[in-house]
Design an enzyme around this catalytic site. Structure first.
Site, mmCIF file in Angstrom:
data_model
loop_
_atom_site.group_PDB
_atom_site.id
_atom_site.type_symbol
_atom_site.label_atom_id
_atom_site.label_comp_id
_atom_site.label_asym_id
_atom_site.label_seq_id
_atom_site.Cartn_x
_atom_site.Cartn_y
_atom_site.Cartn_z
ATOM 1 N N ARG A 40 0.827 -1.213 0.000
ATOM 2 C CA ARG A 40 0.000 0.000 0.000
ATOM 3 C C ARG A 40 0.862 1.265 0.000
ATOM 4 N NH1 ARG A 40 -4.939 -1.673 4.158
ATOM 5 N NH2 ARG A 40 -6.227 -2.671 2.560
ATOM 6 N N LYS A 201 -15.512 -16.091 4.450
ATOM 7 C CA LYS A 201 -16.952 -16.066 4.730
ATOM 8 C C LYS A 201 -17.818 -15.709 3.540
ATOM 9 C CE LYS A 201 -17.319 -15.557 9.574
ATOM 10 N NZ LYS A 201 -17.333 -14.698 10.719
ATOM 11 N N GLY A 349 -6.733 -8.961 0.918
ATOM 12 C CA GLY A 349 -5.527 -8.902 1.748
ATOM 13 C C GLY A 349 -4.669 -10.157 1.672
ATOM 14 N N GLY A 372 -11.946 -4.600 2.202
ATOM 15 C CA GLY A 372 -13.375 -4.281 2.284
ATOM 16 C C GLY A 372 -13.818 -3.271 1.230
#
Ligand code: ADP
Ligand code: 3PG
Ligand code: MG
Length: 391
Positions: A40, A201, A349, A372
């Site tokens: 990043r 998930k 990530g 996200g």
């Protein structure tokens, strides 16, 4: 869609440019930015270097972790300032506070082409409540606002979105790059588009899966989230965890027309820290076993589907990659995609971390810095941090 880009800005010389960056990177045990974890920071460098070259006075706002509004020395941006200085090959001053007399003084003394980083903006509780007064205090440090923190743009927070009420706001190069690539994958993909979704998930990814079923030829699933789909399809998954609360949503996905493809075999073990796994078809899974990776037949199947794609969008690992025994599926997929002719757009990530460890990041068309934020963008949501920047 038009993006207000910093390229449109004329005469930046002497201007105080407030940049919101996402430097939320994992730190090593001894509090340093790990060697393959500075992605990043590296990706924000073009914006910072451009502003330096134009003679702007660069003031950067960033967060690290979730200090919940309190000063926490373990989450100081000190190691980030150090790494940023190495990356841009210039000194980076770190203010010991966010706003206050010290910062005001440092900004006043900042010369053209110099860089100042403010301390973790989340040390102030007003950051996460998107407080107007706090955003205004930040805004008076600059003449312009540049958002280059794509990865935090899904957060409605003072230094991300609220500040845009007080300053002319523009996109940095990274933000622009992210929006352009992700938007193209979602709305104007090269066809056939193949989407691969893995990870922990179903709950966090089902909306993305649904959205891509509108444009993708195939959506390939893997990782723990595939367990829920397998369960709904009546496949035995042994003792693997699944999300019963997602059954209703999963049933709404068309699971019968071959657009959504699930693993056909896996690597199983009775515990996550197992020293070895057992490859098998799910029909022969034992009741005490967990599915911890995709198996060789699934890899073959996915490879053959990828071969016919012109564009591939991938987010989320195929297995429990923290244990090398169960990282083979993800590693194989990385190698297949690195060698593929298709355009490849990757995010997430853990997925990106693995690619960086394998030093294959140059083999992909685009790697997103967003976790996200990427998922919410791909769900089709309007991100608060882009409000005054995309028209
Ligand atoms: P990303 O950050 O790349 O989008 P996620 O955060 O959704 O990915 O999921 C990553 C996590 O999912 C990893 O920590 C990995 O261990 C876990 N995971 C993937 N597959 C499995 C599996 N079969 N069983 C348990 N955990 C899994
Ligand atoms: C990220 O790492 O995804 C962003 O920096 C946002 O962090 P957050 O989830 O703590 O808001
Ligand atoms: Mg993750």
């Amino acid at each position: 869609m038009t993006i207000k880009s910093i390229k449109q800005l004329k005469n930046l010389k002497g201007k105080r440019v407030l940049v919101r960056a996402d430097f939320n990177v994992p730190l090593t045990k001894d509090g340093k930015v790990g060697q393959s974890e500075d992605f990043r920071i590296v990706r924000t460098a073009p914006t910072i270097n451009y502003l330096i070259k134009k003679g702007a006075r660069v003031i950067i706002m960033a967060h690290l972790g979730r200090p919940e509004g309190k000063t926490n020395p373990k989450l100081s941006l000190k190691p980030v300032a150090k790494r940023l200085a190495q990356v841009i090959n210039r000194p980076v001053k770190l203010s010991p506070e966010i706003v206050g007399a010290k910062t005001t003084e440092l900004v006043k003394n900042l010369k053209n082409g110099e860089v100042l980083l403010l301390e973790n903006v989340r040390f102030d509780a007003r950051e996460e409540t998107a407080d107007k007064k706090f955003a205004q205090q930040l805004s008076i440090l600059g003449d312009l606002f540049v958002n280059d923190g794509f990865a935090v743009s899904h957060r409605d927070q003072a230094s991300v979105s609220t500040i845009q009420q007080f300053l002319p706001s523009y996109a940095g190069f990274l933000l622009e790059d992210e929006i352009n690539h992700l938007n193209r994958a979602l709305r104007l993909p090269k066809k056939p588009l193949v989407v691969i979704i893995g990870g922990a998930k179903m709950e966090t990814k089902i909306k993305v899966i649904k959205n891509f079923t509108k444009v993708a030829k195939r959506v390939l699933l893997g990782g723990a989230l595939a367990n829920t789909v397998l369960k709904v399809m009546g496949v035995t998954i042994g003792k693997s965890a699944f999300e019963p609360e997602m059954f209703a949503e999963v049933k709404k996905l068309k699971l019968t027309d071959n657009q959504i493809v699930v693993p056909v075999d896996g690597v199983m073990a009775t515990k996550t820290d197992a020293k070895s796994g057992r490859m098998d078809a799910f029909a022969d899974i034992k009741s005490d076993e967990l599915i911890l990776d995709i198996g060789p037949d699934t890899i073959k199947l996915y490879a053959s589907i990828i071969k016919s794609a012109k564009m591939v969008m991938w987010n989320g690992p195929m297995g429990l990659i923290e244990n090398p025994v169960f990282a083979k599926g993800t590693k194989s997929l990385i190698k297949i995609l690195a060698a593929a002719k298709a355009e490849t757009i990757i995010g997430g990530g853990e997925t990106v971390q693995m690619i960086r460890k394998m030093k294959l990041e140059d083999k992909f068309t685009f790697i997103s810095t967003g976790g996200g934020a990427m998922l919410e963008f791909l769900e089709g949501k309007k991100l608060p941090g882009l409000k005054n920047i995309i028209k």
